[in-house]
Design an enzyme around this catalytic site. Structure first.
Site, PDB file in Angstrom:
ATOM      1  CB  SER A   1     -81.898  77.583 -14.050  1.00  0.00           C
ATOM      2  OG  SER A   1     -81.456  76.290 -14.388  1.00  0.00           O
TER       3      SER A   1
ATOM      4  CE1 TYR B   1     -77.048  79.385 -16.338  1.00  0.00           C
ATOM      5  CE2 TYR B   1     -77.735  77.159 -15.778  1.00  0.00           C
ATOM      6  CZ  TYR B   1     -78.032  78.415 -16.268  1.00  0.00           C
ATOM      7  OH  TYR B   1     -79.308  78.715 -16.690  1.00  0.00           O
TER       8      TYR B   1
HETATM    9  N1  LIG Z   1     -81.964  77.374 -22.157  1.00  0.00           N
HETATM   10  C1  LIG Z   1     -82.060  76.652 -21.056  1.00  0.00           C
HETATM   11  O1  LIG Z   1     -81.932  75.402 -21.094  1.00  0.00           O
HETATM   12  C2  LIG Z   1     -82.350  77.319 -19.737  1.00  0.00           C
HETATM   13  C3  LIG Z   1     -82.836  76.539 -18.690  1.00  0.00           C
HETATM   14  C4  LIG Z   1     -83.137  77.133 -17.468  1.00  0.00           C
HETATM   15  C5  LIG Z   1     -82.954  78.492 -17.311  1.00  0.00           C
HETATM   16  N2  LIG Z   1     -82.461  79.235 -18.352  1.00  0.00           N
HETATM   17  C6  LIG Z   1     -82.294  80.674 -18.123  1.00  0.00           C
HETATM   18  O2  LIG Z   1     -83.249  81.339 -18.908  1.00  0.00           O
HETATM   19  C7  LIG Z   1     -82.775  82.663 -19.217  1.00  0.00           C
HETATM   20  C8  LIG Z   1     -82.946  82.926 -20.705  1.00  0.00           C
HETATM   21  O3  LIG Z   1     -82.095  82.049 -21.398  1.00  0.00           O
HETATM   22  P1  LIG Z   1     -82.426  81.485 -22.860  1.00  0.00           P
HETATM   23  O4  LIG Z   1     -82.349  80.020 -22.777  1.00  0.00           O
HETATM   24  O5  LIG Z   1     -83.640  82.124 -23.404  1.00  0.00           O
HETATM   25  O6  LIG Z   1     -81.107  81.955 -23.632  1.00  0.00           O
HETATM   26  P2  LIG Z   1     -80.842  82.995 -24.823  1.00  0.00           P
HETATM   27  O7  LIG Z   1     -81.757  82.738 -25.963  1.00  0.00           O
HETATM   28  O8  LIG Z   1     -79.379  82.936 -25.052  1.00  0.00           O
HETATM   29  O9  LIG Z   1     -81.272  84.377 -24.177  1.00  0.00           O
HETATM   30  C9  LIG Z   1     -80.485  85.124 -23.330  1.00  0.00           C
HETATM   31  C10 LIG Z   1     -80.576  86.561 -23.772  1.00  0.00           C
HETATM   32  O10 LIG Z   1     -79.827  87.372 -22.866  1.00  0.00           O
HETATM   33  C11 LIG Z   1     -79.226  88.416 -23.596  1.00  0.00           C
HETATM   34  N3  LIG Z   1     -78.057  88.864 -22.868  1.00  0.00           N
HETATM   35  C12 LIG Z   1     -76.940  88.136 -22.577  1.00  0.00           C
HETATM   36  N4  LIG Z   1     -76.069  88.900 -21.922  1.00  0.00           N
HETATM   37  C13 LIG Z   1     -76.640  90.136 -21.787  1.00  0.00           C
HETATM   38  C14 LIG Z   1     -76.218  91.356 -21.212  1.00  0.00           C
HETATM   39  N5  LIG Z   1     -75.015  91.481 -20.643  1.00  0.00           N
HETATM   40  N6  LIG Z   1     -77.051  92.419 -21.249  1.00  0.00           N
HETATM   41  C15 LIG Z   1     -78.276  92.312 -21.835  1.00  0.00           C
HETATM   42  N7  LIG Z   1     -78.730  91.171 -22.401  1.00  0.00           N
HETATM   43  C16 LIG Z   1     -77.912  90.106 -22.375  1.00  0.00           C
HETATM   44  C17 LIG Z   1     -78.874  87.808 -24.950  1.00  0.00           C
HETATM   45  O11 LIG Z   1     -78.927  88.769 -26.006  1.00  0.00           O
HETATM   46  P3  LIG Z   1     -77.666  89.649 -26.459  1.00  0.00           P
HETATM   47  O12 LIG Z   1     -76.500  88.704 -26.550  1.00  0.00           O
HETATM   48  O13 LIG Z   1     -78.107  90.202 -27.766  1.00  0.00           O
HETATM   49  O14 LIG Z   1     -77.503  90.693 -25.415  1.00  0.00           O
HETATM   50  C18 LIG Z   1     -79.995  86.796 -25.164  1.00  0.00           C
HETATM   51  O15 LIG Z   1     -81.009  87.297 -26.010  1.00  0.00           O
HETATM   52  C19 LIG Z   1     -81.338  82.721 -18.716  1.00  0.00           C
HETATM   53  O16 LIG Z   1     -81.296  83.381 -17.477  1.00  0.00           O
HETATM   54  C20 LIG Z   1     -80.961  81.252 -18.548  1.00  0.00           C
HETATM   55  O17 LIG Z   1     -79.971  81.075 -17.557  1.00  0.00           O
HETATM   56  C21 LIG Z   1     -82.175  78.681 -19.563  1.00  0.00           C
END
Ligand SMILES: NC(=O)c1ccc[n+]([C@@H]2O[C@H](COP(=O)([O-])OP(=O)(O)OC[C@H]3O[C@@H](n4cnc5c(N)ncnc54)[C@H](OP(=O)(O)O)[C@@H]3O)[C@@H](O)[C@H]2O)c1
Length: 223
Positions: free
Chosen positions: A136, A149
């Site tokens: 990120s 974070y």
């Molecule tokens: N959204 C943003 O603005 C943003 C920006 C920059 C970077 N990111 C990064 O991008 C990545 C993806 O995030 P996203 O935005 O796509 O969020 P998201 O839709 O919440 O996806 C995260 C996924 O991780 C899974 N997860 C969480 N804890 C877990 C665990 N202990 N074991 C296995 N799976 C787990 C969740 O599914 P379950 O709960 O079903 O396990 C969920 O499907 C993350 O690393 C986040 O930090 C996000």
């Protein structure tokens, strides 16, 4: 065709990366804790004639990761690429962040990424494979009300940069991916961002990552 394991692939960026890599003919392996979410992405991919496998696994638990590896070995699934994408956030003034949220973010983003990498490193070495760590812009600069974070994402930046050195000569490469906000379920329980609908879609970010990926050490989608 490569076999690509994506953690946290039941929603958001992980699901979009999976769908887009599947349309390019890769076998995608979706990991997450919630079966229904994985099944829904699996169906979408298979309806589009893609190849997909799903496994439930909590990446914060090394025993579950060991069982996942055993199940994949039984299914004859050897991965070429591990995408450490699963992540969670906690935002607000540090004094207001609960101890349990601090554990959750560090356990998922830091320990989960490290445990998953450790689990699959022998396979990746045998396949001359790749690790892609979804970080990120929070891994590039400090941000207000994002202490925990940002700390977790800096940790994975350090982990990735150290892997470059440790994996020299093994045939395994590691890529750090830096991107800004996306409109995903990540923000569901947070009011840190005023209007999440104004953020880019995970579809667009996944497209950019895949387009810009040439196996380099770092991919900067945003800075
Ligand atoms: N959204 C943003 O603005 C943003 C920006 C920059 C970077 N990111 C990064 O991008 C990545 C993806 O995030 P996203 O935005 O796509 O969020 P998201 O839709 O919440 O996806 C995260 C996924 O991780 C899974 N997860 C969480 N804890 C877990 C665990 N202990 N074991 C296995 N799976 C787990 C969740 O599914 P379950 O709960 O079903 O396990 C969920 O499907 C993350 O690393 C986040 O930090 C996000």
């Amino acid at each position: 065709m490569k076999t690509i394991l994506i953690t946290g692939a039941g929603s958001g960026l992980g699901a979009e990366l999976a769908k887009q890599w599947a349309t390019k003919g890769h076998h995608v392996v979706l990991i997450g804790r919630t079966k229904q979410k994985l099944e829904s992405i699996d169906k979408e991919i298979k309806d589009n004639k893609g190849i997909c496998s799903i496994y439930e696994c909590d990446i914060t638990n090394p025993k579950e990761l060991k069982k996942l590896k055993q199940a994949m070995d039984r299914d004859n699934l050897q991965i070429h690429m591990l995408v450490n994408n699963a992540g969670s956030g906690t935002f607000g003034a540090l004094e207001d962040i609960t101890i349990s949220d601090i554990h959750k973010v560090i356990d998922t983003n830091v320990k989960g990424t490290i445990f998953a990498t450790q689990t699959f490193l022998p396979t990746l070495k045998s396949m001359e494979g790749r690790i892609m760590n979804i970080i990120s812009t929070a891994g590039l600069k400090g941000k207000n009300h994002e202490t925990v974070y940002v700390a977790s994402k800096y940790a994975i930046r350090g982990f990735t940069e150290s892997l470059w050195k440790e994996l020299e000569g093994t045939g395994v490469s590691a890529t750090a991916v830096y991107m800004g906000g996306m409109n995903t379920p990540f923000w569901a329980n947070s009011d840190h961002i005023n209007d999440v609908s104004r953020l880019k879609s995970p579809f667009e970010k996944a497209l950019q990552i895949i387009e810009e990926d040439e196996g380099q050490n770092e991919i900067f989608i945003d800075r």
